[in-house]
Design a protein around this motif. Structure first.
Motif, mmCIF file in Angstrom:
data_model
loop_
_atom_site.group_PDB
_atom_site.id
_atom_site.type_symbol
_atom_site.label_atom_id
_atom_site.label_comp_id
_atom_site.label_asym_id
_atom_site.label_seq_id
_atom_site.Cartn_x
_atom_site.Cartn_y
_atom_site.Cartn_z
ATOM 1 N N LEU A 182 38.273 31.530 25.325
ATOM 2 C CA LEU A 182 37.719 32.699 24.674
ATOM 3 C C LEU A 182 38.470 33.942 25.122
ATOM 4 C CD1 LEU A 182 33.844 32.170 24.892
ATOM 5 C CD2 LEU A 182 35.435 31.400 23.141
ATOM 6 N N ASP A 183 38.754 34.834 24.171
ATOM 7 C CA ASP A 183 39.361 36.096 24.573
ATOM 8 C C ASP A 183 38.329 36.899 25.362
ATOM 9 O OD1 ASP A 183 37.945 38.167 22.806
ATOM 10 O OD2 ASP A 183 38.619 36.704 21.322
ATOM 11 N N PRO A 184 38.786 37.832 26.202
ATOM 12 C CA PRO A 184 37.867 38.553 27.090
ATOM 13 C C PRO A 184 36.719 39.244 26.368
ATOM 14 C CG PRO A 184 40.143 38.951 27.733
ATOM 15 C CD PRO A 184 40.187 38.193 26.438
ATOM 16 N N VAL A 185 36.967 39.752 25.166
ATOM 17 C CA VAL A 185 35.924 40.459 24.431
ATOM 18 C C VAL A 185 34.820 39.494 24.014
ATOM 19 C CG1 VAL A 185 35.397 41.789 22.352
ATOM 20 C CG2 VAL A 185 37.492 42.248 23.635
ATOM 21 N N ARG A 186 35.204 38.330 23.470
ATOM 22 C CA ARG A 186 34.199 37.348 23.039
ATOM 23 C C ARG A 186 33.436 36.790 24.232
ATOM 24 N NH1 ARG A 186 36.409 32.685 19.590
ATOM 25 N NH2 ARG A 186 34.219 32.429 19.025
ATOM 26 N N ARG A 187 34.163 36.508 25.336
ATOM 27 C CA ARG A 187 33.469 35.971 26.513
ATOM 28 C C ARG A 187 32.487 37.003 27.061
ATOM 29 N NH1 ARG A 187 33.446 32.027 30.369
ATOM 30 N NH2 ARG A 187 35.097 30.822 29.404
ATOM 31 N N ALA A 188 32.877 38.273 27.115
ATOM 32 C CA ALA A 188 31.977 39.305 27.627
ATOM 33 C C ALA A 188 30.740 39.433 26.754
ATOM 34 C CB ALA A 188 32.710 40.643 27.716
ATOM 35 N N ALA A 189 30.948 39.346 25.431
ATOM 36 C CA ALA A 189 29.807 39.436 24.510
ATOM 37 C C ALA A 189 28.859 38.267 24.716
ATOM 38 C CB ALA A 189 30.312 39.471 23.070
ATOM 39 N N ALA A 190 29.426 37.057 24.896
ATOM 40 C CA ALA A 190 28.593 35.870 25.088
ATOM 41 C C ALA A 190 27.832 35.957 26.408
ATOM 42 C CB ALA A 190 29.459 34.611 25.051
ATOM 43 N N GLU A 191 28.494 36.408 27.471
ATOM 44 C CA GLU A 191 27.840 36.469 28.773
ATOM 45 C C GLU A 191 26.759 37.541 28.799
ATOM 46 O OE1 GLU A 191 30.559 36.676 32.011
ATOM 47 O OE2 GLU A 191 31.537 34.781 31.519
ATOM 48 N N GLN A 192 26.959 38.618 28.040
ATOM 49 C CA GLN A 192 25.934 39.652 27.988
ATOM 50 C C GLN A 192 24.693 39.150 27.259
ATOM 51 O OE1 GLN A 192 27.251 43.302 26.228
ATOM 52 N NE2 GLN A 192 25.399 44.424 26.760
ATOM 53 N N ARG A 193 24.925 38.337 26.227
ATOM 54 C CA ARG A 193 23.810 37.831 25.431
ATOM 55 C C ARG A 193 23.200 36.580 26.034
ATOM 56 N NH1 ARG A 193 26.488 36.476 21.631
ATOM 57 N NH2 ARG A 193 26.183 34.244 21.439
ATOM 58 N N ILE A 194 24.057 35.714 26.610
ATOM 59 C CA ILE A 194 23.619 34.423 27.144
ATOM 60 C C ILE A 194 24.137 34.298 28.563
ATOM 61 C CG2 ILE A 194 23.556 31.933 26.729
ATOM 62 C CD1 ILE A 194 24.637 32.507 23.930
ATOM 63 N N GLY A 195 23.359 34.722 29.536
ATOM 64 C CA GLY A 195 23.816 34.705 30.917
ATOM 65 C C GLY A 195 24.259 33.332 31.386
ATOM 66 N N CYS A 196 23.684 32.280 30.798
ATOM 67 C CA CYS A 196 23.987 30.910 31.218
ATOM 68 C C CYS A 196 25.425 30.498 30.920
ATOM 69 C CB CYS A 196 23.058 29.932 30.494
ATOM 70 S SG CYS A 196 21.381 30.503 30.284
ATOM 71 N N VAL A 197 26.190 31.285 30.165
ATOM 72 C CA VAL A 197 27.546 30.882 29.802
ATOM 73 C C VAL A 197 28.531 31.135 30.935
ATOM 74 C CG1 VAL A 197 28.352 33.061 28.818
ATOM 75 C CG2 VAL A 197 29.186 30.908 27.886
ATOM 76 N N ALA A 198 28.121 31.882 31.942
ATOM 77 C CA ALA A 198 29.042 32.240 33.017
ATOM 78 C C ALA A 198 29.708 31.000 33.598
ATOM 79 C CB ALA A 198 28.290 32.993 34.111
ATOM 80 N N GLY A 199 31.049 31.031 33.651
ATOM 81 C CA GLY A 199 31.802 29.938 34.245
ATOM 82 C C GLY A 199 32.040 28.742 33.355
ATOM 83 N N ALA A 200 31.608 28.782 32.096
ATOM 84 C CA ALA A 200 31.746 27.624 31.207
ATOM 85 C C ALA A 200 33.212 27.310 30.939
ATOM 86 C CB ALA A 200 31.014 27.893 29.892
ATOM 87 N N LEU A 201 33.528 26.021 30.920
ATOM 88 C CA LEU A 201 34.887 25.547 30.677
ATOM 89 C C LEU A 201 35.132 25.290 29.197
ATOM 90 C CD1 LEU A 201 35.472 22.849 33.455
ATOM 91 C CD2 LEU A 201 36.487 25.128 33.341
ATOM 92 N N PRO A 202 36.386 25.436 28.740
ATOM 93 C CA PRO A 202 36.751 24.906 27.426
ATOM 94 C C PRO A 202 36.557 23.388 27.404
ATOM 95 C CG PRO A 202 38.431 26.420 28.231
ATOM 96 C CD PRO A 202 37.497 26.168 29.373
ATOM 97 N N ILE A 203 36.206 22.854 26.256
ATOM 98 C CA ILE A 203 35.897 21.429 26.145
ATOM 99 C C ILE A 203 37.056 20.571 26.632
ATOM 100 C CG2 ILE A 203 35.442 19.559 24.498
ATOM 101 C CD1 ILE A 203 33.788 21.571 22.876
ATOM 102 N N GLU A 204 38.277 20.886 26.217
ATOM 103 C CA GLU A 204 39.412 20.048 26.590
ATOM 104 C C GLU A 204 39.717 20.139 28.080
ATOM 105 O OE1 GLU A 204 40.840 17.636 24.889
ATOM 106 O OE2 GLU A 204 39.234 18.133 23.491
ATOM 107 N N GLU A 205 39.482 21.300 28.681
ATOM 108 C CA GLU A 205 39.692 21.419 30.121
ATOM 109 C C GLU A 205 38.658 20.591 30.885
ATOM 110 O OE1 GLU A 205 39.943 24.907 33.552
ATOM 111 O OE2 GLU A 205 40.145 25.441 31.429
ATOM 112 N N TYR A 206 37.433 20.580 30.393
ATOM 113 C CA TYR A 206 36.374 19.753 30.989
ATOM 114 C C TYR A 206 36.785 18.279 30.909
ATOM 115 C CZ TYR A 206 31.390 19.560 32.409
ATOM 116 O OH TYR A 206 30.209 19.421 33.101
#
Length: 409
Positions: A182-206
C-alpha cells in the motif's frame, strides 16, 4: 506501536472489558461492519460475558482449524480467552488448549473467564509470541486471531509456530492482510479508520514467509474487504508430516557436511546418478534453487537422514513452473518412509510456489525409487536409451514427471 505500547493498550482494553464495557480495537463503525470482535462467531451461548466482551479478533480461527478430539492447541495472543474456550470444547476433556498472551491483565481476565465457564483443560501462559514458552513439538494446532499482524518480527512468530508444532501439525489463523504494497497515503487512511491494520503484511509476503519457515499446503483466503486494500483473511498451512522422532524442515548451510555425505553414499551405490563424486557445497547450492530444499532430520539430535532439492530445467520464462528434483536418504535409514515423506512435502511446497511439473531421471534398475515416485503420482514419459556411460557401461535413463492437478490447469 512499540511492543510495550501494545501490551499497555491491550491491558487497558482487558480492564475495560472486566469492568463491563464492550471493547473495540478499531473505530466502532469499522469494528461492527468489518467482521471484527464476535461478528464471526455462531457458538457463543455458553461462554462467559467477559470473554465475549473482550473479543478483539478479525475472524473465527476455531471454525477453520478442524480441531479433533484429544488434540493439543496453542492460541497465540489469546486475549480474553474466547478462542481458547471454544477450542477446549472442540478438543474435549482429553485434549488441551494453551493460551499465550503478553498482557497480565488479559491473562487474569482469561483465567477468570475459564473458571466461570468451568473449563479445566486449558492453561494460560505469560509470554510473547516471538518466544513461545513451550518445548519443541508440543502441540497439534496453532491458532491466532488478529494478533500476528501486530508483531514487529513476524518471521520469528512463524518460526516459533513451526517449532512447537508436531510433524503433520496445522496452522490456522485469522489475520489482517493487504493487497500488495500500500502506498503511504492509503495505509495511513486504513490505519486511521481501522486500527487493527497496523503491521499487516501483503498477501504474497505472508505466503513467502510461511514457505521460508517450512510450512506447506499454504492457503490465504480473504474473508472481508475493509477498503484501501485491507482484508481480513484466514491463513492455513501445515508442518510436513513424517514418522516419529523426525521432522522435515528447510535445508540450512549448517547441514552441508551431512547432506553431501548422504549424497556421496547414494552415488556410491552406482544406482543414483551418472555422477561419482558429490560436489562441493558451493557447487551444490549453485545448481539448486534457493527455495525447495528440505531435509529430514532427527528431532532430538538434528542429524540429517535425508534430503530433497530442486534445480531449474531452463532459464526461459515458459519453463518457470518446471523443475528437476533430486532425493537421497541415508543408507542406514531407508525403508522407513523417509523418502516418501520428503517427496510428499516437496510436492506440496512446489505447488505452493507455482510449480506445475516436477521431473527427474532414474536408472531402470533403481526400482525402489521408481516405485516411490509412481506411488506419488509420477509417470514414465520416455526412455533415453544408452544416454551415457557409467563405470564403463552404457546405461538407459527413464524420464519421469509429475504434472500438478492444482497448478497450471
Amino acid at each position: 506501536m512499540a511492543h510495550d505500547e501494545i501490551i499497555d493498550h491491550y491491558s487497558a482494553l482487558a480492564r475495560a472489558a472486566d469492568a463491563g464495557w464492550v471493547v473495540a480495537d478499531c473505530g466502532q463503525d469499522a469494528f461492527e461492519q468489518g467482521g471484527f470482535g464476535v461478528a464471526g462467531y455462531d457458538e457463543l451461548g455458553t461462554l462467559p460475558e467477559g470473554a465475549v466482551r473482550a473479543s478483539l479478533g478479525c475472524g473465527n480461527p476455531v471454525a477453520v482449524a478442524e480441531l479433533q478430539r484429544g488434540e493439543t492447541v496453542l492460541d497465540l495472543g489469546s486475549g480474553g480467552g474466547i478462542d481458547v474456550l471454544l477450542s477446549a470444547r472442540r478438543v474435549g476433556p482429553h485434549g488441551k488448549v494453551y493460551g499465550l498472551d503478553a498482557s497480565p491483565d488479559m491473562l487474569a481476565l482469561a483465567r477468570r473467564n475459564a473458571e466461570q465457564a468451568g473449563v479445566r483443560n486449558v492453561e494460560f501462559l505469560h509470554g510473547v509470541i516471538e518466544h513461545v514458552p513451550l518445548p519443541d513439538h508440543a502441540v497439534d494446532v496453532v491458532i491466532s486471531n488478529c494478533v500476528i499482524n501486530l508483531s514487529g518480527d513476524k518471521a520469528a512468530v512463524l518460526a516459533e509456530a513451526f517449532r512447537v508444532l508436531r510433524p503433520g501439525g496445522r496452522f490456522g489463523v485469522s489475520d489482517v492482510v493487504v493487497d500488495g504494497e500500500l502506498d503511504p497515503v492509503r495505509r495511513a487512511a486504513a490505519e486511521q479508520r481501522i486500527g487493527c491494520v497496523a503491521g499487516a503484511l501483503p498477501i504474497e509476503e505472508y505466503r513467502e514467509l510461511l514457505t521460508r519457515t517450512g510450512f506447506v499446503g499454504i492457503r490465504i483466503t480473504p474473508t472481508a474487504d475493509h477498503g484501501d486494500g485491507v482484508h481480513s483473511a484466514i491463513v492455513q498451512a501445515a508442518k510436513p508430516a513424517i514418522g516419529p522422532g523426525l521432522e522435515i524442515r528447510p535445508m540450512r548451510d549448517t547441514d552441508a557436511a551431512q547432506v553431501l555425505a548422504i549424497y556421496q553414499a547414494g552415488l556410491d551405490t552406482g544406482q543414483a546418478s551418472f555422477e561419482t563424486t558429490a560436489p562441493s557445497w558451493e557447487g551444490f547450492t549453485a545448481g539448486k534453487l534457493p527455495h525447495l530444499r528440505y531435509v529430514a532430520a532427527d528431532a532430538e539430535t538434528g542429524d540429517v537422514v535425508g534430503w530433497i532439492a530442486a534445480s531449474p530445467v531452463s532459464t526461459r520464462p515458459v519453463y518457470a513452473g518446471v523443475v528437476e528434483h533430486s532425493i537421497y536418504v541415508h543408507p542406514g535409514c531407508q525403508a522407513h518412509g523417509i523418502g516418501r515423506a520428503l517427496l510428499r512435502a516437496f510436492i506440496a511446497a512446489a505447488e505452493d510456489c507455482g510449480v506445475w511439473t516436477i521431473q527427474s531421471g532414474i536408472f531402470p534398475e533403481n526400482t525402489a525409487s521408481l516405485s516411490l515416485h509412481q506411488a506419488l503420482g509420477f509417470r514414465v514419459v520416455g526412455v533415453r536409451e544408452r544416454v551415457g556411460r557409467h563405470h564403463g557401461v552404457w546405461r538407459d535413463v527413464l524420464t519421469i514427471e509429475r504434472r500438478s492437478t492444482v497448478v497450471g490447469r
